[in-house]
Design an enzyme around this catalytic site. Structure first.
Site, PDB file in Angstrom:
ATOM      1  N   TYR A  51      10.793  -1.247  -5.317  1.00  0.00           N
ATOM      2  CA  TYR A  51      10.272  -0.251  -4.576  1.00  0.00           C
ATOM      3  C   TYR A  51      11.203   0.442  -3.765  1.00  0.00           C
ATOM      4  CZ  TYR A  51       5.558  -2.783  -4.911  1.00  0.00           C
ATOM      5  OH  TYR A  51       4.705  -3.337  -5.362  1.00  0.00           O
ATOM      6  N   ARG A  63      -5.647   3.078  -2.882  1.00  0.00           N
ATOM      7  CA  ARG A  63      -4.650   4.019  -2.568  1.00  0.00           C
ATOM      8  C   ARG A  63      -5.028   5.336  -1.229  1.00  0.00           C
ATOM      9  NH1 ARG A  63      -4.593   2.596  -7.293  1.00  0.00           N
ATOM     10  NH2 ARG A  63      -2.676   1.461  -8.012  1.00  0.00           N
ATOM     11  N   SER A  83     -10.770   4.801   1.890  1.00  0.00           N
ATOM     12  CA  SER A  83     -10.476   4.334   3.272  1.00  0.00           C
ATOM     13  C   SER A  83     -11.495   5.090   4.460  1.00  0.00           C
ATOM     14  CB  SER A  83      -8.875   4.806   3.690  1.00  0.00           C
ATOM     15  OG  SER A  83      -8.767   6.163   3.778  1.00  0.00           O
TER      16      SER A  83
END
Length: 336
Positions: free
Chosen positions: A58, A213, A217
């Site tokens: 990452y 992702r 939401s």
């Protein structure tokens, strides 16, 4: 907020019912604020979250160093409770490109040595290859991690995005604590073969992408501008008609959330929590505000009527678009 714990499978550690996925603090979802990221990790630990998930690739080690800083600057009592979950094996280049995966035993030990240094810890609690290397038998990769366990550098062995067949081969080689894999209201293909396999073998699930992702939401809008480095700028589920279809599903979820007096994100996380005590959702909160919202899901109870309403609003396979671009799909253990 109610405190909950769950076990990572029959051989894994006790962890908080929610884990914190830290990838977005360093890569793939646009700019992130380092100070706020560290404050969010501290807030998570203070709230009882124990599982911190990262990957050595990452932002080419940036995320591990960020977590290392957060752990060093956290109160000792919280630092001692923190458990690290690390993925390895993805090969990058200086331009940020993604190449193959390396599961050779020598590479496994090399990756681990660098992760221990960047994190500033003397052991990694759960260690896993990010995707099974097709050129190296899974037995060799898992066997190398088992050697790290014997030497005390790793506590538990995990898997990530592995097929049911590879899960069985890995479990026949050494005890496997958990499988990390995407699971959400709109990403349910693990229910067909993988989840029955892990349950048969006593392997837990750490579920990433529980908010897809950010898509489910409740905060994502059709007109949101995404930067060139944002994964969602080329993710099929965020493109054109797919995006509109998927946002329509979110609005159906919003009606259910509004009736319960909670947010869409809390409904989505609570749904994953409801699927079984062997599943630990990873929330990718990058700010304390989003973390607080996610933690609120622990106090949401979904009864049979709620679950039926969610199923009617968003049936399995209702999402439009695959979860990764076509070029990346061959590395996954599930169909979508």
């Amino acid at each position: 907020m109610t405190t909950h714990t769950r076990s990572l499978g029959s051989t894994g550690p006790q962890v908080s019912a929610l884990g914190l996925g830290c990838m977005g603090m360093s890569a793939l979802y646009g700019e992130a604020d380092r100070a706020e990221s560290i404050a969010t990790v501290h807030a998570a630990l203070d709230a009882g979250v124990t599982l911190l998930d990262t990957g050595d690739f990452y932002a080419m080690g940036h995320n591990e160093m960020l977590i290392g800083e957060a752990l060093r600057t956290a109160p000792a009592a919280l630092r001692e409770k923190a458990l690290t979950s690390v993925k390895f094996g993805a090969l990058r280049d200086p331009d940020g490109g993604w190449n193959a995966y390396d599961g050779r035993p020598a590479a496994v030990k090399n990756f681990a040595a660098y992760s221990l240094q960047r994190l500033g810890v003397d052991h990694i609690d759960v260690y896993r290859i990010a995707r099974v290397d097709p050129d190296v038998p899974i037995e060799e990769t898992v066997g190398a991690i088992a050697e790290l366990v014997e030497k005390g550098h790793v506590r538990h062995i995990g898997l990530s995005e592995a097929s049911a067949a590879d899960i069985r081969r890995a479990a026949a080689t050494a005890p496997i604590a958990d499988l990390q894999i995407e699971y959400a209201i709109i990403t349910r293909d693990i229910e067909r073969e993988i989840l029955p396999t892990t349950r048969e073998l006593g392997i837990g699930i750490t579920a990433y992408g529980v908010l897809s992702r950010g898509l489910i939401s409740g905060h994502f809008t059709r007109d949101r501008q995404l930067g060139a480095g944002d994964f969602r700028a080329f993710s099929p589920r965020f493109q054109g008609d797919n995006l509109q279809h998927n946002l329509d599903l979110v609005e159906a979820l919003r009606k259910i959330a509004d009736e319960k007096g909670v947010t869409v994100a809390q409904i989505a996380i609570a749904w994953v929590l409801s699927r079984g005590d062997d599943i630990v959702p990873l929330v990718g909160a990058r700010t304390r505000e989003r973390l607080a919202e996610s933690l609120g899901a622990l106090d949401v109870t979904l009864d049979a009527a709620d679950l039926a309403a969610i199923e009617e609003a968003v049936p399995a396979d209702a999402a439009a678009g695959t979860r990764y671009p076509a070029a990346q799909m061959s590395h996954l253990g599930t169909e979508h």
